[in-house]
Scaffold this active site. Structure first.
Site, PDB file in Angstrom:
ATOM      1  N   CYS A  17       6.822  -6.624   7.844  1.00  0.00           N
ATOM      2  CA  CYS A  17       7.855  -6.039   8.153  1.00  0.00           C
ATOM      3  C   CYS A  17       8.130  -6.929   9.046  1.00  0.00           C
ATOM      4  CB  CYS A  17       7.257  -4.974   8.871  1.00  0.00           C
ATOM      5  SG  CYS A  17       9.002  -3.497   9.697  1.00  0.00           S
ATOM      6  N   CYS A  62       3.907   8.335  -0.052  1.00  0.00           N
ATOM      7  CA  CYS A  62       4.345   7.815   0.817  1.00  0.00           C
ATOM      8  C   CYS A  62       4.369   6.048   0.641  1.00  0.00           C
ATOM      9  CB  CYS A  62       3.383   7.808   2.905  1.00  0.00           C
ATOM     10  SG  CYS A  62       3.876   6.887   3.458  1.00  0.00           S
ATOM     11  N   GLU A 105       0.883  -0.864   0.191  1.00  0.00           N
ATOM     12  CA  GLU A 105       0.067   0.223  -0.089  1.00  0.00           C
ATOM     13  C   GLU A 105       0.924   0.904  -0.058  1.00  0.00           C
ATOM     14  OE1 GLU A 105      -1.932  -1.605   3.684  1.00  0.00           O
ATOM     15  OE2 GLU A 105      -1.978   0.744   4.418  1.00  0.00           O
ATOM     16  N   HIS A 121       9.507   7.237  20.117  1.00  0.00           N
ATOM     17  CA  HIS A 121       8.409   6.473  20.603  1.00  0.00           C
ATOM     18  C   HIS A 121       8.027   6.102  22.111  1.00  0.00           C
ATOM     19  CE1 HIS A 121       6.755   6.032  17.017  1.00  0.00           C
ATOM     20  NE2 HIS A 121       6.962   4.930  16.074  1.00  0.00           N
ATOM     21  N   GLY A 155       7.336  -1.489   5.883  1.00  0.00           N
ATOM     22  CA  GLY A 155       8.690  -2.213   6.056  1.00  0.00           C
ATOM     23  C   GLY A 155       9.375  -1.303   6.362  1.00  0.00           C
ATOM     24  N   SER A 202      11.919   7.330   6.623  1.00  0.00           N
ATOM     25  CA  SER A 202      12.142   6.619   8.608  1.00  0.00           C
ATOM     26  C   SER A 202      11.942   5.952   8.449  1.00  0.00           C
ATOM     27  CB  SER A 202      10.305   6.532   8.849  1.00  0.00           C
ATOM     28  OG  SER A 202       9.815   7.227   9.760  1.00  0.00           O
ATOM     29  N   CYS A 248       7.286  -4.403  16.434  1.00  0.00           N
ATOM     30  CA  CYS A 248       7.044  -2.446  16.772  1.00  0.00           C
ATOM     31  C   CYS A 248       5.335  -2.816  17.087  1.00  0.00           C
ATOM     32  CB  CYS A 248       6.582  -1.591  15.985  1.00  0.00           C
ATOM     33  SG  CYS A 248       7.938  -0.650  16.249  1.00  0.00           S
ATOM     34  N   CYS A 263       1.924  -1.900  15.340  1.00  0.00           N
ATOM     35  CA  CYS A 263       2.393  -1.225  13.904  1.00  0.00           C
ATOM     36  C   CYS A 263       1.493  -2.692  13.008  1.00  0.00           C
ATOM     37  CB  CYS A 263       3.492  -0.758  13.300  1.00  0.00           C
ATOM     38  SG  CYS A 263       3.953  -1.407  11.235  1.00  0.00           S
ATOM     39  N   CYS A 319      -0.701   2.748   8.342  1.00  0.00           N
ATOM     40  CA  CYS A 319       0.538   2.166   7.948  1.00  0.00           C
ATOM     41  C   CYS A 319       0.503   0.642   8.523  1.00  0.00           C
ATOM     42  CB  CYS A 319       1.794   2.362   8.928  1.00  0.00           C
ATOM     43  SG  CYS A 319       3.012   1.591   8.216  1.00  0.00           S
TER      44      CYS A 319
HETATM   45  N1  SAH Z   1       9.488   0.691   9.558  1.00  0.00           N
HETATM   46  C1  SAH Z   1       9.781   2.905   9.380  1.00  0.00           C
HETATM   47  C2  SAH Z   1       8.921   3.273   8.253  1.00  0.00           C
HETATM   48  C3  SAH Z   1       8.046   2.281   8.274  1.00  0.00           C
HETATM   49  S1  SAH Z   1       6.676   2.937  10.017  1.00  0.00           S
HETATM   50  C4  SAH Z   1       9.865   3.128  10.439  1.00  0.00           C
HETATM   51  O1  SAH Z   1       9.839   2.458  11.588  1.00  0.00           O
HETATM   52  O2  SAH Z   1       9.540   4.237  10.961  1.00  0.00           O
HETATM   53  C5  SAH Z   1       6.543   4.469   9.465  1.00  0.00           C
HETATM   54  C6  SAH Z   1       5.634   5.184  10.742  1.00  0.00           C
HETATM   55  O3  SAH Z   1       4.680   5.041  11.659  1.00  0.00           O
HETATM   56  C7  SAH Z   1       6.896   4.961  11.978  1.00  0.00           C
HETATM   57  O4  SAH Z   1       6.833   6.290  13.028  1.00  0.00           O
HETATM   58  C8  SAH Z   1       5.688   4.081  13.722  1.00  0.00           C
HETATM   59  O5  SAH Z   1       6.431   3.911  14.340  1.00  0.00           O
HETATM   60  C9  SAH Z   1       4.546   4.579  12.997  1.00  0.00           C
HETATM   61  N2  SAH Z   1       3.067   3.554  13.618  1.00  0.00           N
HETATM   62  C10 SAH Z   1       3.534   2.653  12.643  1.00  0.00           C
HETATM   63  N3  SAH Z   1       1.956   2.049  13.183  1.00  0.00           N
HETATM   64  C11 SAH Z   1       1.200   3.351  14.095  1.00  0.00           C
HETATM   65  C12 SAH Z   1       0.360   3.669  14.682  1.00  0.00           C
HETATM   66  N4  SAH Z   1      -0.202   2.485  14.774  1.00  0.00           N
HETATM   67  N5  SAH Z   1       0.217   4.994  15.106  1.00  0.00           N
HETATM   68  C13 SAH Z   1       0.953   5.638  14.808  1.00  0.00           C
HETATM   69  N6  SAH Z   1       1.856   5.620  13.550  1.00  0.00           N
HETATM   70  C14 SAH Z   1       2.643   4.436  13.753  1.00  0.00           C
END
Ligand code: SAH
Length: 345
Positions: free
Chosen positions: A111, A104, A91, A215, A158, A190, A115, A118, A332
């Protein structure tokens, strides 16, 4: 590698050289692929029929198509689901700002980073994307909206620094004057904080914008929500970030998703303020997007206000990210998961 869409101009020159054709054919092919965004040899009308046939046979171009498109009625954000040649789904999101169109893109299918908040990581990592598949997201969206894309954020599904070579190849190709010519300054990467790759990026691509998903400002809390924190401590991460700002002269963005009761207290804000005080940075606060499979909730607006107030007291510039496309699951990995679920996989 017979994927022509991921080859740079020099590499295409090699292919053309092996065919015994003149070198300028390579530039023509590169421009078809990356300036005109035509991924079909039959339409490359300035190449001979014979050359086109050879290319079709030796370097077939995999089909990537728009599978679904969701348009936000709130702000014009468009979320795209693409189907790759091997039928995996990724996506991307188009966001419309006053200063231009921003896309984006995803860097992997799924991935591996794990996290907790996510959606992209729920099914694990399926595979890396190729540079061509990263480019295709930008090209298909550009063609779909019939407008120029001026900014790119590699912030979809990713971890782009897990395959730094592919990510850098993508940047160089989108940067190319024979292609879309989008400057490094208009590209943001990012990362969840892969320390060695941050050093490498600072050395090799000093004009990019770097965003680091932090975070949490203390190791124990960060480990609870981000497994990568077990590998690299916050001290190691901020040291790399300082190297980055010193080497590049560019400000880093720290992303901080506010999760109710997890990382949104005044104490948390103080920790963050202490950690980042004096650094050339900017904090992007994101009220966490609720993910069905997880039980995290977004912070209350009163705690968000207090959090911002506290950070400002440390002299740290802070923005609260506007929620774009809130009506279309624009966070994401959410859309891909929903689609796969509905398809019954
Ligand atoms: N792997 C990279 C890029 C992809 S995630 C990274 O970790 O930065 C892109 C951003 O979206 C990251 O800051 C991630 O922490 C955030 N993100 C993922 N899921 C989220 C959610 N449910 N709410 C808010 N931010 C989120």
């Amino acid at each position: 590698m017979n994927d022509i869409t991921s080859k740079d101009l020099n590499e295409i020159e090699k292919v053309i050289g092996e065919y015994g054709e003149s070198k300028f054919r390579a530039k023509q092919i590169f421009e078809w692929l990356h300036k005109k965004m035509v991924w079909n040899y039959d339409q490359m009308t300035n190449l001979s029929g014979l050359l086109r046939e050879k290319l079709k046979k030796d370097y077939p171009i995999g089909e990537i198509k728009i599978l679904k498109k969701y348009i936000s009625s709130l702000d014009g954000t468009i979320k795209y689901l693409f189907e790759l040649e091997d039928s995996h789904i990724i996506e991307s999101v188009l966001m419309r700002y006053k200063h231009g169109n921003s896309v984006c893109i995803s860097s992997q299918v799924g991935c591996q980073m794990g996290c907790k908040f996510c959606a992209s990581t729920i099914g694990g990592l399926v595979r890396n994307l190729t540079a061509g598949e990263m480019l295709a997201q930008v090209y298909l969206i550009t063609q779909d909206i019939q407008e120029r894309v001026s900014n790119i954020v590699i912030m979809g599904s990713g971890e782009p620094l897990q395959n730094l070579d592919i990510t850098m190849r993508f940047v160089k190709m989108i940067n190319s004057p024979e292609g879309q010519n989008i400057g490094q300054r208009h590209i943001t990467i990012s990362t969840c904080g892969l320390v060695p790759a941050i050093y490498q990026l600072a050395d090799e691509m000093p004009q990019l914008t770097l965003a680091v998903s932090l975070h949490a400002a203390d190791d124990e809390k960060r480990k609870e929500i981000m497994p990568i924190a077990n590998k690299y401590s916050i001290e190691e991460l901020t040291k790399a970030c300082k190297y980055y700002t010193e080497k590049t002269g560019r400000r880093i963005t720290f992303e901080y998703a506010l999760i109710e009761g997890e990382n949104d207290s005044i104490e948390d804000a103080k920790y963050l303020g202490e950690l980042l005080r004096g650094m050339m940075c900017h904090v992007n606060l994101i009220p966490v997007n609720k993910v069905e499979e997880r039980n995290y909730k977004s912070s209350h607006s009163s705690s968000i206000k207090k959090f911002i107030h506290q950070l400002n007291a440390y002299g740290i510039q802070t923005t609260l990210r506007r929620k774009l496309g809130a009506d279309i699951d624009a966070a994401c990995g959410q859309l891909r998961n929903r689609y796969i679920k509905e398809r019954g996989e």
